[in-house]
Motif scaffolding. Structure first.
Motif, PDB file in Angstrom:
ATOM      1  N   PRO A 127       0.817  -1.213   0.000  1.00 27.18           N
ATOM      2  CA  PRO A 127       0.000   0.000   0.000  1.00 27.18           C
ATOM      3  C   PRO A 127       0.851   1.264   0.000  1.00 27.18           C
ATOM      4  O   PRO A 127       1.958   1.274   0.518  1.00 27.18           O
ATOM      5  CB  PRO A 127      -0.803  -0.113   1.305  1.00 27.18           C
ATOM      6  N   CYS A 128       0.285   2.316  -0.585  1.00 22.72           N
ATOM      7  CA  CYS A 128       0.915   3.629  -0.546  1.00 22.72           C
ATOM      8  C   CYS A 128      -0.132   4.619  -0.055  1.00 22.72           C
ATOM      9  O   CYS A 128      -1.195   4.759  -0.667  1.00 22.72           O
ATOM     10  CB  CYS A 128       1.412   4.034  -1.925  1.00 22.72           C
ATOM     11  N   VAL A 129       0.150   5.257   1.067  1.00 20.56           N
ATOM     12  CA  VAL A 129      -0.794   6.206   1.668  1.00 20.56           C
ATOM     13  C   VAL A 129      -0.135   7.586   1.687  1.00 20.56           C
ATOM     14  O   VAL A 129       0.958   7.749   2.233  1.00 20.56           O
ATOM     15  CB  VAL A 129      -1.179   5.783   3.102  1.00 20.56           C
ATOM     16  N   ILE A 130      -0.790   8.561   1.078  1.00 23.87           N
ATOM     17  CA  ILE A 130      -0.224   9.908   0.974  1.00 23.87           C
ATOM     18  C   ILE A 130      -1.160  10.900   1.647  1.00 23.87           C
ATOM     19  O   ILE A 130      -2.370  10.903   1.394  1.00 23.87           O
ATOM     20  CB  ILE A 130       0.012  10.301  -0.492  1.00 23.87           C
ATOM     21  N   ALA A 138       2.274  15.937   1.904  1.00 26.38           N
ATOM     22  CA  ALA A 138       2.966  16.287   3.146  1.00 26.38           C
ATOM     23  C   ALA A 138       3.594  15.091   3.833  1.00 26.38           C
ATOM     24  O   ALA A 138       4.517  15.232   4.635  1.00 26.38           O
ATOM     25  CB  ALA A 138       1.992  16.976   4.118  1.00 26.38           C
ATOM     26  N   GLU A 139       3.097  13.901   3.543  1.00 29.72           N
ATOM     27  CA  GLU A 139       3.613  12.677   4.162  1.00 29.72           C
ATOM     28  C   GLU A 139       3.244  11.492   3.295  1.00 29.72           C
ATOM     29  O   GLU A 139       2.198  11.486   2.634  1.00 29.72           O
ATOM     30  CB  GLU A 139       3.040  12.501   5.574  1.00 29.72           C
ATOM     31  N   ARG A 140       4.131  10.496   3.286  1.00 26.57           N
ATOM     32  CA  ARG A 140       3.893   9.296   2.487  1.00 26.57           C
ATOM     33  C   ARG A 140       4.293   8.070   3.296  1.00 26.57           C
ATOM     34  O   ARG A 140       5.377   8.030   3.873  1.00 26.57           O
ATOM     35  CB  ARG A 140       4.719   9.362   1.202  1.00 26.57           C
ATOM     36  N   VAL A 141       3.414   7.088   3.328  1.00 28.45           N
ATOM     37  CA  VAL A 141       3.708   5.802   3.960  1.00 28.45           C
ATOM     38  C   VAL A 141       3.712   4.757   2.857  1.00 28.45           C
ATOM     39  O   VAL A 141       2.693   4.537   2.196  1.00 28.45           O
ATOM     40  CB  VAL A 141       2.662   5.450   5.039  1.00 28.45           C
ATOM     41  N   VAL A 142       4.860   4.124   2.653  1.00 31.28           N
ATOM     42  CA  VAL A 142       5.017   3.124   1.595  1.00 31.28           C
ATOM     43  C   VAL A 142       5.127   1.753   2.247  1.00 31.28           C
ATOM     44  O   VAL A 142       5.991   1.524   3.094  1.00 31.28           O
ATOM     45  CB  VAL A 142       6.268   3.403   0.745  1.00 31.28           C
ATOM     46  N   GLY A 143       4.243   0.834   1.829  1.00 30.08           N
ATOM     47  CA  GLY A 143       4.183  -0.451   2.516  1.00 30.08           C
ATOM     48  C   GLY A 143       3.863  -0.202   3.976  1.00 30.08           C
ATOM     49  O   GLY A 143       3.040   0.627   4.316  1.00 30.08           O
ATOM     50  N   PHE A 144       4.558  -0.888   4.869  1.00 33.26           N
ATOM     51  CA  PHE A 144       4.399  -0.659   6.303  1.00 33.26           C
ATOM     52  C   PHE A 144       5.682  -0.058   6.876  1.00 33.26           C
ATOM     53  O   PHE A 144       5.948  -0.150   8.072  1.00 33.26           O
ATOM     54  CB  PHE A 144       4.072  -1.961   7.023  1.00 33.26           C
ATOM     55  N   GLU A 145       6.469   0.579   6.014  1.00 33.87           N
ATOM     56  CA  GLU A 145       7.748   1.133   6.428  1.00 33.87           C
ATOM     57  C   GLU A 145       7.571   2.193   7.512  1.00 33.87           C
ATOM     58  O   GLU A 145       6.744   3.096   7.396  1.00 33.87           O
ATOM     59  CB  GLU A 145       8.458   1.766   5.220  1.00 33.87           C
ATOM     60  N   GLY A 146       8.345   2.066   8.582  1.00 32.25           N
ATOM     61  CA  GLY A 146       8.330   3.045   9.653  1.00 32.25           C
ATOM     62  C   GLY A 146       7.178   2.903  10.629  1.00 32.25           C
ATOM     63  O   GLY A 146       7.016   3.729  11.531  1.00 32.25           O
ATOM     64  N   LEU A 147       6.371   1.855  10.473  1.00 28.82           N
ATOM     65  CA  LEU A 147       5.210   1.682  11.349  1.00 28.82           C
ATOM     66  C   LEU A 147       5.477   0.697  12.485  1.00 28.82           C
ATOM     67  O   LEU A 147       4.733   0.680  13.463  1.00 28.82           O
ATOM     68  CB  LEU A 147       3.997   1.214  10.533  1.00 28.82           C
ATOM     69  N   GLY A 148       6.517  -0.128  12.354  1.00 20.92           N
ATOM     70  CA  GLY A 148       6.841  -1.086  13.407  1.00 20.92           C
ATOM     71  C   GLY A 148       5.810  -2.197  13.489  1.00 20.92           C
ATOM     72  O   GLY A 148       4.673  -2.060  13.059  1.00 20.92           O
ATOM     73  N   GLY A 149       6.216  -3.321  14.027  1.00 22.03           N
ATOM     74  CA  GLY A 149       5.266  -4.399  14.281  1.00 22.03           C
ATOM     75  C   GLY A 149       4.863  -5.225  13.089  1.00 22.03           C
ATOM     76  O   GLY A 149       3.970  -6.068  13.181  1.00 22.03           O
ATOM     77  N   GLY A 150       5.488  -4.997  11.921  1.00 24.10           N
ATOM     78  CA  GLY A 150       5.123  -5.777  10.748  1.00 24.10           C
ATOM     79  C   GLY A 150       3.649  -5.599  10.407  1.00 24.10           C
ATOM     80  O   GLY A 150       3.129  -4.480  10.428  1.00 24.10           O
ATOM     81  N   ASP A 151       2.971  -6.697  10.102  1.00 22.09           N
ATOM     82  CA  ASP A 151       1.549  -6.631   9.757  1.00 22.09           C
ATOM     83  C   ASP A 151       0.674  -6.288  10.959  1.00 22.09           C
ATOM     84  O   ASP A 151      -0.512  -5.987  10.796  1.00 22.09           O
ATOM     85  CB  ASP A 151       1.079  -7.967   9.181  1.00 22.09           C
ATOM     86  N   ASP A 152       1.240  -6.309  12.161  1.00 17.26           N
ATOM     87  CA  ASP A 152       0.465  -6.061  13.378  1.00 17.26           C
ATOM     88  C   ASP A 152       0.750  -4.684  13.981  1.00 17.26           C
ATOM     89  O   ASP A 152       0.623  -4.489  15.188  1.00 17.26           O
ATOM     90  CB  ASP A 152       0.776  -7.138  14.425  1.00 17.26           C
ATOM     91  N   PHE A 153       1.111  -3.721  13.153  1.00 18.82           N
ATOM     92  CA  PHE A 153       1.385  -2.390  13.688  1.00 18.82           C
ATOM     93  C   PHE A 153       0.127  -1.762  14.282  1.00 18.82           C
ATOM     94  O   PHE A 153      -1.001  -2.133  13.934  1.00 18.82           O
ATOM     95  CB  PHE A 153       1.983  -1.481  12.607  1.00 18.82           C
TER      96      PHE A 153
END
Length: 204
Positions: A127-130, A138-153
């Motif tokens: 996923p890509c969330v902007i 202003a911000e971009r989340v690519v995959g689950f990068e930077g969210l910690g916890g893998g699929d269980d963030f």
């Protein structure tokens, strides 16, 4: 009347009853009731404009109109593919945040439905969330990068990333009271977490 409206009315009635039973707090309770009533009225108004829901947008034109409109100064857009498990996981978190944060529109669009924006924004991994403010990324989340916890963030970790850059706001006590999901309008997504074994997906 919706369940959230019933809850809001009950909360106001409770405050009014407390005021009657303790006259020394009457003035303070009255101010509290007025502030709460004003906040709830504002929330209801926002919901009529699509805030408070997580909506699927099916055309690129509609997405551009919303993200560049002064009415929707803050938007969070999930570029996704329906058959990617991690996109479905992200949907669940964004659905929760949409109910809580009425200051921003929460949208999802299939990458095939927005080829121009996908190319313009360089969306490669899903996923890509902007997060957009005033039509600017202003911000971009690519995959689950930077969210910690893998699929269980945790949803709160995703939330904080957008709070830090001003796409979302920290909730005050008044804003947190009497809140319900209650959104109407475009198609609201359930964000079910369906099993699968995809990692971050390079879809092209």
């Amino acid at each position: 009347m919706s369940a959230s409206s019933d809850d809001e009315d009950a909360l106001i009635a409770s405050l009014e009853a407390t005021s009657e039973n303790d006259p020394t707090l009457s003035a303070l309770r009255e101010k509290r009731i007025q502030a709460l009533s004003s906040a709830l009225s504002h929330q209801k108004s926002l919901r009529t404009e699509g805030f408070g829901t997580y909506c699927r947008i099916t055309t690129e034109k509609s997405l551009l109109e919303i993200t560049t409109s002064p009415t929707y100064d803050k938007c969070i857009v999930h570029f996704y593919k329906d058959d990617f498990n991690r996109c479905r996981i992200m949907d669940g978190h964004l659905g929760k945040l949409a109910e809580k944060h009425l200051e921003a529109r929460f949208l999802r669009v299939e990458v095939e439905d927005a080829p121009f924006l996908v190319g313009r924004l360089g969306v490669r991994v899903l996923p890509c969330v902007i997060g957009f403010v005033g039509g600017v990324s202003a911000e971009r989340v690519v995959g689950f990068e930077g969210l910690g916890g893998g699929d269980d963030f945790r949803t709160e970790v995703l939330e904080e990333k957008f709070v830090d850059v001003g796409v979302l706001e920290r909730k005050t006590e008044v804003e947190g009271l009497g809140m319900g999901s209650g959104g109407h309008g475009e198609r609201k997504q359930s964000g079910r977490n369906v099993g699968g074994d995809e990692d971050d997906d390079d879809w092209d």
